[in-house]
Design an enzyme around this catalytic site. Structure first.
Site, PDB file in Angstrom:
ATOM      1  N   SER A 148     -20.983  10.545 -17.432  1.00 57.11           N
ATOM      2  CA  SER A 148     -19.639  10.015 -17.630  1.00 57.11           C
ATOM      3  C   SER A 148     -19.650   8.665 -18.339  1.00 57.11           C
ATOM      4  O   SER A 148     -20.086   8.547 -19.471  1.00 57.11           O
ATOM      5  CB  SER A 148     -18.934   9.943 -16.272  1.00 57.11           C
TER       6      SER A 148
ATOM      7  N   ASP B 278     -13.992   8.331 -22.194  1.00 50.88           N
ATOM      8  CA  ASP B 278     -15.294   7.945 -21.666  1.00 50.88           C
ATOM      9  C   ASP B 278     -16.357   8.907 -22.203  1.00 50.88           C
ATOM     10  O   ASP B 278     -16.066   9.743 -23.066  1.00 50.88           O
ATOM     11  CB  ASP B 278     -15.284   7.893 -20.138  1.00 50.88           C
TER      12      ASP B 278
ATOM     13  N   ASP C   2     -17.939  11.612 -21.280  1.00 52.78           N
ATOM     14  CA  ASP C   2     -17.752  13.074 -21.270  1.00 52.78           C
ATOM     15  C   ASP C   2     -16.298  13.470 -21.484  1.00 52.78           C
ATOM     16  O   ASP C   2     -15.946  14.641 -21.358  1.00 52.78           O
ATOM     17  CB  ASP C   2     -18.294  13.689 -19.979  1.00 52.78           C
TER      18      ASP C   2
ATOM     19  N   ASP D 127     -13.506  13.130 -19.854  1.00 50.05           N
ATOM     20  CA  ASP D 127     -12.597  13.644 -18.827  1.00 50.05           C
ATOM     21  C   ASP D 127     -11.600  12.589 -18.380  1.00 50.05           C
ATOM     22  O   ASP D 127     -10.766  12.844 -17.515  1.00 50.05           O
ATOM     23  CB  ASP D 127     -13.365  14.226 -17.635  1.00 50.05           C
TER      24      ASP D 127
END
Length: 461
Positions: free
Chosen positions: A106, A253, A255, A257
């Site tokens: 992340s 961010d 990834d 999400d």
């Protein structure tokens, strides 16, 4: 939370406390477990697992290790390559995979990585299955009525294979584009892709919807993911939006999400702002089912005051988008999220999705023909001071009668003009003391009252 997997997967420093051996074992167990589950249910087909990864250098190592474990157990591995966490969740759900795996840490720096498990419904994996994975990592697992220390490997034509599944990622992009109900023509939009998963995806969506799209931090080299970029370092996007006259900016961010935004003046728009503007938009159209927006305990006091004025109810969950989603599903809520930018639109996705969130913000701007600054003008964000106190024992410190009395005294002093939140860290020996009030000075004063008691009673390290 388990021994290895927390609320957001198995995360650690690559080749330190998260190794290729861990990844191989996880693949080994999941491939065998889903194949054996199918066999016992009378189904003859092999297990199918879809895998995505972010741009960290170590993501390739973990991808190959996972694939090796999966195919050695007889499962077939479908590779989306560099993609976002929500895309893995989407593909796992719509293409009937047994599970999905996302390799990402992340917003963490490049040297960390993580393995996130996603079930066949596109949701974070259930605790029961995760506990089985963890037991196998520790050398022995009890499942299907017996104890296993070794798993039988697949042989001959039962060995699994790997499929290049870029088509799944492309289908996800098509799905996002289909959700754009307004043309973005004439809108100047800046995207900060954090040198992460969104780098090759987000611009395609905005371009397809007609925006003039400008991208920063979309040149990943394996080492620069989140480095001074993205939703946790939004100052670069703020500067870009102002200097280049953008209508709006969105930051993702590693990834993708989560999503934070910047309005046309350069002001930061947090997850709380997004919950406010979209919750209000849904209520105005009669779309806010249960009349409730789901937040975590870390959402700003000002958000709750604004919801009170609008007649919108709200729920507060523990910190973690996992808990937000669980509450939403159990109670039929359509929108929820975190201050950090994890926003879940349960009608459209089973997880936080940064690109989807930015499309929904654009929808409100275009539907109401207003600038982003105007849409959040009535939301007053209260100053917040958070102090982390390292302690010898979290529970002892938190339950100390004198500490509790200090917290109650601060709460009484604030009345309905602010709030105090004291909670234990889920990952460190730390007590977090947070106060929101009408001025930063007042916040600092009241936080110190509680922190002083924690220290005076000898709990602080």
């Amino acid at each position: 939370m388990g021994k290895y997997f927390g609320t957001d997967g198995f995360r650690g420093e690559a080749n330190v406390n998260l190794t290729a051996e861990h990844a191989f074992s996880i693949g080994r167990f999941l491939g065998w477990y889903y194949a054996e589950s199918k066999r016992r249910a009378g189904a003859g087909e092999p297990a199918r697992v879809v895998i995505g990864k972010d741009t960290r250098r170590s993501s390739y190592m973990f991808e190959y290790a996972l694939v090796a474990g999966l195919v050695a157990s007889g499962a077939n591995a479908y590779l989306l390559h560099v993609t976002t966490t929500p895309s893995v969740a989407y593909v796992a759900r719509v293409d009937s995979f047994d599970c999905g795996i996302m390799i990402s840490a992340s917003h963490n720096p490049y040297y960390d990585n993580g393995i996130k498990l996603i079930n066949s419904m596109g949701e974070k994996m259930d605790e029961e299955t995760i506990s089985l994975v963890e037991a196998y990592l520790d050398g022995q697992v009890e499942v299907f009525g017996q104890t296993w220390t070794e798993l039988p490997p697949a042989q001959k034509d039962q060995i699994g294979y790997t499929v290049d599944y870029v088509s799944g990622r492309n289908r996800y992009l098509g799905y996002l584009i289909s959700l754009g109900i307004y043309s973005f023509k004439g809108m100047k939009v800046a995207l900060d892709c954090a040198n992460g998963s969104a780098w090759s995806l987000a611009k395609s969506v905005f371009d397809a919807l007609g925006a003039k799209t400008y991208v920063i931090n979309a040149d990943p080299n394996g080492l620069n993911i989140n480095l001074g970029a993205g939703s946790t370092h939004i100052e670069g996007l703020q500067k870009y939006v102002v200097e280049h006259g953008m209508d709006v900016g969105f930051a993702y961010d590693g990834d993708a999400d989560r999503c934070m935004a910047v309005d046309e003046t350069g002001a930061v728009i947090t997850g709380d702002h997004i919950l406010y503007l979209y919750g209000r938009y849904m209520k105005e159209r009669g779309k806010l089912l249960t009349n409730t927006v789901v937040t975590t305990v870390m959402s700003n006091f000002g958000l709750y005051k604004a919801f009170d004025e609008l007649g919108i109810d709200y729920a507060k969950t523990a910190v973690g988008d996992k808990y937000v989603y669980e509450y939403m599903i159990e109670n039929g809520c359509r929108i929820g999220g975190e201050q950090s930018g994890h926003i879940i639109f349960s009608k459209y996705a089973s997880t936080g999705d940064g690109i989807l969130t930015s499309l929904k913000v654009m929808e409100v701007m275009l539907a109401k023909k207003k600038k982003l600054s105007q849409l959040v003008a009535d939301l007053k964000i209260y100053p917040q001071v958070l102090v982390n106190v390292r302690v010898t024992d979290k529970k002892t410190a938190r339950n100390d009668p004198d500490v509790q009395a200090a917290v109650e005294a601060v709460s009484a002093a604030l009345g309905d003009s602010g709030r105090i939140l004291v909670r234990e860290s889920g990952t460190e020996p730390v007590i977090r003391v947070m106060v929101e009030a009408e001025s930063e000075e007042r916040c600092q004063e009241l936080v110190e009252q509680v922190v002083d008691v924690i220290r005076r009673k000898g709990h602080a390290v």
